[in-house]
Scaffold this motif. Structure first.
Motif: not given
Length: 449
Positions: A212-214, A220-221, A245-248
């Motif tokens: 959901r965060v990503v 936003l991108v 999160i970083c991997r996603e």
């Protein structure tokens, strides 16, 4: 009607955008949004805007130190549209609802998470239904006003994403990173209990799923956002979650720069490596102090001798580090400040933000020193009774800023920054000089950041 702004950056009003999204989805109401601060509007401009749109409700966030001014402004704007009801939320609305209801004419107040109350309130108010049973709501009735306990969102993923299409993203900038800029929040509350902070008063910590965060970052991108900050009090609280999160983000090929907030004792080589790969360019660390007694007073169980070694991990991972430092308070001795001064000057930090110790009504630290503190919500007064405490704190703040920034390594670092952000860097330099000069002249100083 509320945002974060300083001479060096301007943050979007994330809390209000989240509430606006909930109202649109939950009630189907038409929502008109205005960030008067980012748009540099005067009170009369906002009144004209309200007269044009004729809203039934005005919902605004009350700042912490600006709580009295925000309330006064909301009450003045209420006169611009006859019958318009005013609802407010924020830290002090949750902590001191009685003061606000008794000393102002707001119609409603949301305690806890505004999203837990706002939709039910709007629907019931429009229908003329009873309001007293709505969780988290403080409102007015025939006998005066009623008070309910705070209500909180337990499933963070259940909330719609903040609606950034309602604002002009080009108005928002991150300090020396530029824009268009946005805020992403992956958790509410904080798992730690720093005594000076407002977050422990919530006594809960809820997170959103990494997916959901990503999803939000990806949106936003698409809106052409170039920089964002994770606004969690401690984004790095859970190493496994951060790396997920970083991997996603990497899996979705999202190219965007970002920063986050961390504690010193959360910094980890593997986690920092993944953060760098996913686009992190700055880690903002709550160092606060290098004095053992002060750290203990702040509720930070951190060994001072480990701080700079941990901070070096950020540089070794290829990211910029910014440290928050707090000075002042009746418990910080000259020897304590000297430990902090030496620690900061020996640190690998690229930037520091130094602030005098803030007094927040309801915080553990304020309660501990309540005999030494003068606090009043309306009109807002928050200070040490002994003016010497504040005078010494301001002098220490000035000293640390001057000695940190006017060093060859830092000046060289800023020289490279000037080439990348010439306008913002020059304004920041002028503001720093003005800040230090005004302190020397014993004039009332303005905040640097």
């Amino acid at each position: 009607m509320c945002t974060y702004r300083s001479p060096c950056f301007c943050f979007p009003p994330h809390e209000l955008l989240q509430v606006a999204a909930c109202i649109k989805e939950g009630s189907g109401a038409q929502v008109v949004f205005l960030d008067a601060i980012a748009e540099k509007l005067r009170e009369e401009d906002v009144a004209r805007f309200l007269r044009k749109h004729q809203p039934e409700f005005l919902i605004t966030l009350l700042g912490v130190e600006s709580v009295a001014a925000d309330l006064q402004c909301a009450m003045a704007l209420r006169q611009s549209v006859p019958g318009m009801r005013v609802a407010v939320f924020g830290y002090y609305a949750t902590q001191f609802p009685s003061d606000i209801m008794e000393d102002s004419k707001v119609d409603a107040l949301f305690r806890g998470d505004a999203e837990a109350s706002c939709v039910s309130y709007l629907i019931a108010a429009v229908r003329g239904e009873a309001l007293e049973t709505i969780p988290g709501l403080v409102g007015r009735d025939a006998t005066g006003w009623f008070l309910n306990e705070p209500a909180y969102i337990r499933e963070y993923d259940s909330l719609p994403l903040p609606d950034y299409t309602m604002v002009n993203l080009r108005r928002y900038k991150e300090m020396l990173l530029g824009g268009p800029f946005a805020i992403v929040q992956t958790a509410r509350g904080c798992p730690y209990a720093c005594t000076y902070c407002t977050s422990p008063q919530d006594s809960r910590y809820v997170t959103r799923s990494p997916e959901r965060v990503v999803d939000e970052i990806e949106g936003l991108v698409r809106l052409n956002v170039k920089v964002f900050r994770f606004l969690d009090d401690t984004f790095t609280a859970n190493k496994k979650r951060v790396m997920t999160i970083c991997r996603e983000m990497l899996r979705r090929n999202l190219t965007i720069e970002w920063s986050c907030l961390s504690r010193v004792d959360n910094l980890d080589v593997e986690m920092l490596s993944w953060m760098k790969k996913a686009g992190c360019v700055r880690v903002i660390v709550g160092v606060e102090s290098y004095a053992p007694g002060v750290l203990e007073m702040f509720g930070k169980r951190i060994a001072p001798e480990t701080i700079n070694a941990r901070l070096r991990l950020i540089r070794e991972a290829g990211m910029e580090s910014l440290g928050f430092i707090i000075v002042g308070g009746p418990f910080e001795s000259e020897a304590d400040f000297e430990l902090t001064r030496r620690g900061v000057l020996a640190s690998p930090l690229d930037l520091v933000i130094v602030d005098t110790l803030s007094i927040y009504g309801g915080s553990d630290l304020t309660q501990r020193f309540k005999q030494d503190v003068e606090f009043q919500l309306l009109p807002y007064i928050s200070r040490w009774k002994n003016p010497e405490v504040e005078r010494v704190a301001l002098q220490r703040e000035k000293t640390l800023y001057r000695q940190f920034y006017f060093r060859p390594r830092i000046l060289l670092h800023q020289l490279f920054t000037i080439f990348r952000y010439p306008g913002r860097s020059f304004r920041l330099f002028l503001h720093l000089v003005s800040f230090l000069f005004s302190s020397f002249q014993n004039r009332e100083r303005k905040d640097l950041f």
